[in-house]
Scaffold this active site. Structure first.
Site, PDB file in Angstrom:
ATOM      1  N   ASN A  32       0.444  -1.060   0.262  1.00 56.21           N
ATOM      2  CA  ASN A  32       0.345   0.526   0.218  1.00 56.21           C
ATOM      3  C   ASN A  32       1.436   1.341   0.365  1.00 56.21           C
ATOM      4  O   ASN A  32       0.147   2.272   0.413  1.00 56.21           O
ATOM      5  CB  ASN A  32      -1.222  -0.311   1.040  1.00 56.21           C
ATOM      6  N   ASN A  35       5.186   2.333   3.093  1.00 52.91           N
ATOM      7  CA  ASN A  35       6.266   3.248   4.026  1.00 52.91           C
ATOM      8  C   ASN A  35       7.541   3.026   2.982  1.00 52.91           C
ATOM      9  O   ASN A  35       8.616   2.910   2.622  1.00 52.91           O
ATOM     10  CB  ASN A  35       6.532   2.108   5.021  1.00 52.91           C
ATOM     11  N   SER A 124      12.132 -11.285  13.859  1.00 56.04           N
ATOM     12  CA  SER A 124      12.968 -10.314  13.586  1.00 56.04           C
ATOM     13  C   SER A 124      13.430 -11.037  15.356  1.00 56.04           C
ATOM     14  O   SER A 124      12.820 -11.532  16.655  1.00 56.04           O
ATOM     15  CB  SER A 124      12.385  -8.620  14.805  1.00 56.04           C
ATOM     16  N   TYR A 149       6.615  -2.710  18.700  1.00 57.46           N
ATOM     17  CA  TYR A 149       6.638  -3.467  17.684  1.00 57.46           C
ATOM     18  C   TYR A 149       6.866  -5.085  17.937  1.00 57.46           C
ATOM     19  O   TYR A 149       6.615  -6.377  17.272  1.00 57.46           O
ATOM     20  CB  TYR A 149       7.516  -2.940  17.144  1.00 57.46           C
ATOM     21  N   LYS A 153       5.797  -8.903  16.969  1.00 55.33           N
ATOM     22  CA  LYS A 153       6.088 -10.014  15.997  1.00 55.33           C
ATOM     23  C   LYS A 153       5.697 -11.455  16.593  1.00 55.33           C
ATOM     24  O   LYS A 153       5.679 -12.421  16.240  1.00 55.33           O
ATOM     25  CB  LYS A 153       7.758 -10.148  15.942  1.00 55.33           C
ATOM     26  N   ASN A 179      20.208  -6.953  12.319  1.00 61.05           N
ATOM     27  CA  ASN A 179      20.395  -6.103  12.093  1.00 61.05           C
ATOM     28  C   ASN A 179      20.279  -5.536  10.024  1.00 61.05           C
ATOM     29  O   ASN A 179      22.197  -5.272   9.961  1.00 61.05           O
ATOM     30  CB  ASN A 179      20.992  -4.703  12.598  1.00 61.05           C
ATOM     31  N   ARG A 292      18.936   5.333  24.381  1.00 60.43           N
ATOM     32  CA  ARG A 292      18.681   5.318  24.192  1.00 60.43           C
ATOM     33  C   ARG A 292      16.857   3.937  24.729  1.00 60.43           C
ATOM     34  O   ARG A 292      17.473   2.995  25.065  1.00 60.43           O
ATOM     35  CB  ARG A 292      17.547   4.825  22.538  1.00 60.43           C
ATOM     36  N   GLY A 294      14.788   1.411  25.488  1.00 57.39           N
ATOM     37  CA  GLY A 294      14.841   0.103  25.808  1.00 57.39           C
ATOM     38  C   GLY A 294      16.561  -0.764  25.189  1.00 57.39           C
ATOM     39  O   GLY A 294      15.963  -2.389  24.412  1.00 57.39           O
TER      40      GLY A 294
HETATM   41  P1  NAD Z   1       9.473  -1.368   5.055  1.00 60.76           P
HETATM   42  O1  NAD Z   1       9.242  -0.230   5.593  1.00 60.76           O
HETATM   43  O2  NAD Z   1      10.459  -0.929   4.344  1.00 60.76           O
HETATM   44  O3  NAD Z   1       8.835  -2.159   4.438  1.00 60.76           O
HETATM   45  C1  NAD Z   1       7.635  -2.949   4.941  1.00 60.76           C
HETATM   46  C2  NAD Z   1       6.556  -3.029   3.771  1.00 60.76           C
HETATM   47  O4  NAD Z   1       4.947  -3.103   4.256  1.00 60.76           O
HETATM   48  C3  NAD Z   1       6.343  -1.128   3.216  1.00 60.76           C
HETATM   49  O5  NAD Z   1       6.802  -0.801   1.859  1.00 60.76           O
HETATM   50  C4  NAD Z   1       5.320  -0.560   3.661  1.00 60.76           C
HETATM   51  O6  NAD Z   1       4.678   0.472   2.815  1.00 60.76           O
HETATM   52  C5  NAD Z   1       4.438  -1.663   3.270  1.00 60.76           C
HETATM   53  N1  NAD Z   1       3.156  -1.731   4.281  1.00 60.76           N
HETATM   54  C6  NAD Z   1       3.111  -2.195   5.343  1.00 60.76           C
HETATM   55  N2  NAD Z   1       1.272  -2.761   6.269  1.00 60.76           N
HETATM   56  C7  NAD Z   1       1.317  -2.457   5.221  1.00 60.76           C
HETATM   57  C8  NAD Z   1      -0.219  -3.287   5.074  1.00 60.76           C
HETATM   58  N3  NAD Z   1      -1.407  -2.971   5.610  1.00 60.76           N
HETATM   59  N4  NAD Z   1      -0.858  -3.550   3.502  1.00 60.76           N
HETATM   60  C9  NAD Z   1       0.755  -3.215   2.686  1.00 60.76           C
HETATM   61  N5  NAD Z   1       1.304  -3.421   2.765  1.00 60.76           N
HETATM   62  C10 NAD Z   1       2.319  -2.576   3.724  1.00 60.76           C
HETATM   63  O7  NAD Z   1      10.305  -2.598   6.321  1.00 60.76           O
HETATM   64  P2  NAD Z   1      11.255  -3.406   5.798  1.00 60.76           P
HETATM   65  O8  NAD Z   1      13.156  -3.188   6.574  1.00 60.76           O
HETATM   66  O9  NAD Z   1      11.377  -3.883   4.860  1.00 60.76           O
HETATM   67  O10 NAD Z   1      10.961  -4.318   6.539  1.00 60.76           O
HETATM   68  C11 NAD Z   1      10.117  -5.606   6.792  1.00 60.76           C
HETATM   69  C12 NAD Z   1       9.944  -7.162   7.033  1.00 60.76           C
HETATM   70  O11 NAD Z   1      10.953  -7.339   7.688  1.00 60.76           O
HETATM   71  C13 NAD Z   1       8.960  -5.599   8.385  1.00 60.76           C
HETATM   72  O12 NAD Z   1       8.017  -6.690   8.727  1.00 60.76           O
HETATM   73  C14 NAD Z   1       9.681  -5.401   9.481  1.00 60.76           C
HETATM   74  O13 NAD Z   1       9.137  -5.545  10.733  1.00 60.76           O
HETATM   75  C15 NAD Z   1      10.570  -6.832   8.791  1.00 60.76           C
HETATM   76  N6  NAD Z   1      12.037  -6.904   9.911  1.00 60.76           N
HETATM   77  C16 NAD Z   1      12.332  -5.820   9.717  1.00 60.76           C
HETATM   78  C17 NAD Z   1      13.886  -5.160  10.261  1.00 60.76           C
HETATM   79  C18 NAD Z   1      14.942  -4.150   9.948  1.00 60.76           C
HETATM   80  O14 NAD Z   1      15.683  -3.507  10.511  1.00 60.76           O
HETATM   81  N7  NAD Z   1      14.357  -3.615   8.725  1.00 60.76           N
HETATM   82  C19 NAD Z   1      14.376  -6.470  11.505  1.00 60.76           C
HETATM   83  C20 NAD Z   1      13.576  -7.311  11.323  1.00 60.76           C
HETATM   84  C21 NAD Z   1      12.467  -7.508  10.879  1.00 60.76           C
HETATM   85  N1  UDP Z   2      22.079   3.713  17.567  1.00 59.50           N
HETATM   86  C1  UDP Z   2      22.408   5.335  17.999  1.00 59.50           C
HETATM   87  N2  UDP Z   2      22.109   6.451  16.571  1.00 59.50           N
HETATM   88  C2  UDP Z   2      20.719   6.438  16.176  1.00 59.50           C
HETATM   89  C3  UDP Z   2      20.472   5.695  16.051  1.00 59.50           C
HETATM   90  C4  UDP Z   2      20.836   3.888  16.348  1.00 59.50           C
HETATM   91  O1  UDP Z   2      23.481   5.154  18.516  1.00 59.50           O
HETATM   92  O2  UDP Z   2      20.635   7.481  15.615  1.00 59.50           O
HETATM   93  C5  UDP Z   2      22.335   2.934  17.808  1.00 59.50           C
HETATM   94  C6  UDP Z   2      21.304   2.149  18.216  1.00 59.50           C
HETATM   95  O3  UDP Z   2      21.369   2.229  20.067  1.00 59.50           O
HETATM   96  C7  UDP Z   2      21.780   0.547  18.820  1.00 59.50           C
HETATM   97  C8  UDP Z   2      22.442  -0.158  17.340  1.00 59.50           C
HETATM   98  O4  UDP Z   2      22.477   2.105  17.360  1.00 59.50           O
HETATM   99  O5  UDP Z   2      22.478   0.290  19.901  1.00 59.50           O
HETATM  100  C9  UDP Z   2      20.854   0.240  16.082  1.00 59.50           C
HETATM  101  O6  UDP Z   2      20.289   0.861  16.654  1.00 59.50           O
HETATM  102  P1  UDP Z   2      19.187   0.636  15.579  1.00 59.50           P
HETATM  103  O7  UDP Z   2      18.016   0.979  15.359  1.00 59.50           O
HETATM  104  O8  UDP Z   2      19.736   0.410  14.235  1.00 59.50           O
HETATM  105  O9  UDP Z   2      18.860  -1.389  15.914  1.00 59.50           O
HETATM  106  P2  UDP Z   2      18.357  -1.869  17.348  1.00 59.50           P
HETATM  107  O10 UDP Z   2      18.915  -1.163  17.647  1.00 59.50           O
HETATM  108  O11 UDP Z   2      16.778  -2.047  16.008  1.00 59.50           O
HETATM  109  O12 UDP Z   2      19.258  -3.000  17.155  1.00 59.50           O
END
Ligand code: NAD
Ligand code: UDP
Length: 337
Positions: A32, A35, A124, A149, A153, A179, A292, A294
């Site tokens: 959609n 993002n 994740s 969030y 998951k 990551n 930060r 959490g």
């Molecule tokens: P992203 O936001 O770039 O991609 C998610 C996509 O889903 C976007 O294009 C968004 O428009 C679409 N979307 C969201 N809700 C929707 C809906 N209701 N209908 C249709 N489309 C919808 O994020 P990403 O980094 O590509 O992550 C993809 C998945 O992986 C997510 O579920 C995220 O939680 C998971 N994930 C990401 C990370 C990361 O660090 N990027 C880490 C662990 C898990």
């Molecule tokens: N981080 C930071 N500054 C930022 C964004 C992230 O120092 O502007 C740090 C954050 O505290 C973490 C690491 O970078 O220790 C990775 O953060 P990110 O949000 O990318 O991943 P996640 O926290 O989900 O592992």
């Protein structure tokens, strides 16, 4: 195989689309653009020479999703369609529960009605919870999450597992990402966060390109060698190739199977900043700020299971991750816009 990528226009989905097409699969993208941006479809076509079939649809919308299954014989679904900003999920928990849980239920219901039995899910490392000791192993199970969030998951994994228990034909592959950073080596697709980036690497690259003045490093008093947090960063192309292996596995196995996708080698925030500076010969202005809320001091994957069973391991190192991130960002200073 014909593979539906729900949320396939996003960061990980677009890289997975490229790798699936490179591996000879047919790709259907449903998004959609909440993002992401439709331009990503043009870029996937530019990289691969093949345009994925595209549906602009909210994946919560059952009739919209049903139409995709009516018009395409889908072999496997990959479910990326989720909201992922940890901080926003604390402010707007209902939005996160509604979107992330509903998309999952809709996909599972339509799959059942359409006779599609294979789903790969974007989970994740956050599901291991606050108390798990690193390196994380799949058999640890799910722990206590620190934000909505993470709980979405956690709950979606449970829903998918229960669905697989009730339907012996169903194959569920839960991929627990660590990551992801980096971009396709062409520099045509990459991470394009809306607004101020939450994650480290897009923030660093936006400082490098002049969109942000300086990086704030959250905390310098963690119990790590340099006092900054350590994470398991992996190249998004390696992660995408992990999905190719996972869809092929989902097609031949049944039940629920869980895999960590990470490198097993953590880097600290300072090491990432230094690696980016060295790989690209650019100075990144930064300062230290408070921790930060959490954030865990450190965690990383044990990725042996993915290697043994999927035949997958991360091949690209930290220099590739930093170089490819910058290649994308400098060629697209304002992302896809
Ligand atoms: P992203 O936001 O770039 O991609 C998610 C996509 O889903 C976007 O294009 C968004 O428009 C679409 N979307 C969201 N809700 C929707 C809906 N209701 N209908 C249709 N489309 C919808 O994020 P990403 O980094 O590509 O992550 C993809 C998945 O992986 C997510 O579920 C995220 O939680 C998971 N994930 C990401 C990370 C990361 O660090 N990027 C880490 C662990 C898990
Ligand atoms: N981080 C930071 N500054 C930022 C964004 C992230 O120092 O502007 C740090 C954050 O505290 C973490 C690491 O970078 O220790 C990775 O953060 P990110 O949000 O990318 O991943 P996640 O926290 O989900 O592992």
């Amino acid at each position: 195989m014909k593979i539906l990528l729900a949320g396939g226009a996003g960061y990980i989905g677009s890289h997975t689309a490229v790798e699936l097409i490179r591996a000879g699969h047919d790709v259907v993208i449903a998004d959609n653009y909440d993002n992401s941006c439709p331009e990503v479809i043009n870029r996937i076509e530019k990289i691969t020479g093949i345009r994925p079939v595209e549906y602009e649809v909210d994946v919560k919308n059952k009739s919209g999703v049903k139409k995709i299954f009516d018009e395409n014989l889908i072999d496997v679904v990959i479910h990326f369609a989720g909201l992922k900003a940890v901080g926003e999920s604390v402010q707007l928990p209902l939005k996160y529960y509604r979107n992330n849980i509903d998309t999952t239920l809709t996909l599972l219901e339509v799959m059942e009605e359409s006779g599609c039995n294979n789903i790969v899910f974007s989970s994740s490392a956050t599901v291991y919870g606050e108390d798990a000791p690193a390196p994380y192993r799949e058999e640890f199970g799910r722990g206590k999450c620190s934000n909505p969030y993470g709980w979405t998951k956690n709950m979606m994994e449970q829903i998918l597992e229960d669905a697989a228990k009730a339907n012996p034909e169903l194959s569920v592959v839960l991929l627990r990402y660590f990551n992801p950073i980096g971009a396709d080596a062409t520099g045509l697709i990459g991470e394009d966060p809306q607004g101020v980036p939450n994650n480290l690497m897009p923030y660093v690259s936006q400082v490098a390109v002049g969109r942000r003045e300086k990086l704030t490093i959250f905390g310098d008093d963690y119990p790590t060698d340099d006092g900054t947090c350590r994470r398991d960063y992996l190249h998004v192309t390696d992660l995408a190739i992990g999905h190719v292996k996972a869809v092929e596995y989902a097609d031949r196995e049944k039940g629920t199977n869980i895999f960590n996708l990470g490198t097993g080698n953590p880097y600290s925030v300072l090491e990432i900043v230094n690696a980016f500076q060295e790989a690209n010969d650019i100075k990144i202005k930064y300062e230290f700020g408070p921790r930060r809320e959490g954030d865990l001091p450190e965690f990383w994957a044990n990725a042996d299971k993915a290697k043994e069973i999927l035949g997958w391991e991360a091949k690209r190192g930290i220099v590739d991750m930093c170089r490819d991130t910058w290649n994308w960002q400098k060629n697209n200073p304002n992302g896809y816009r």
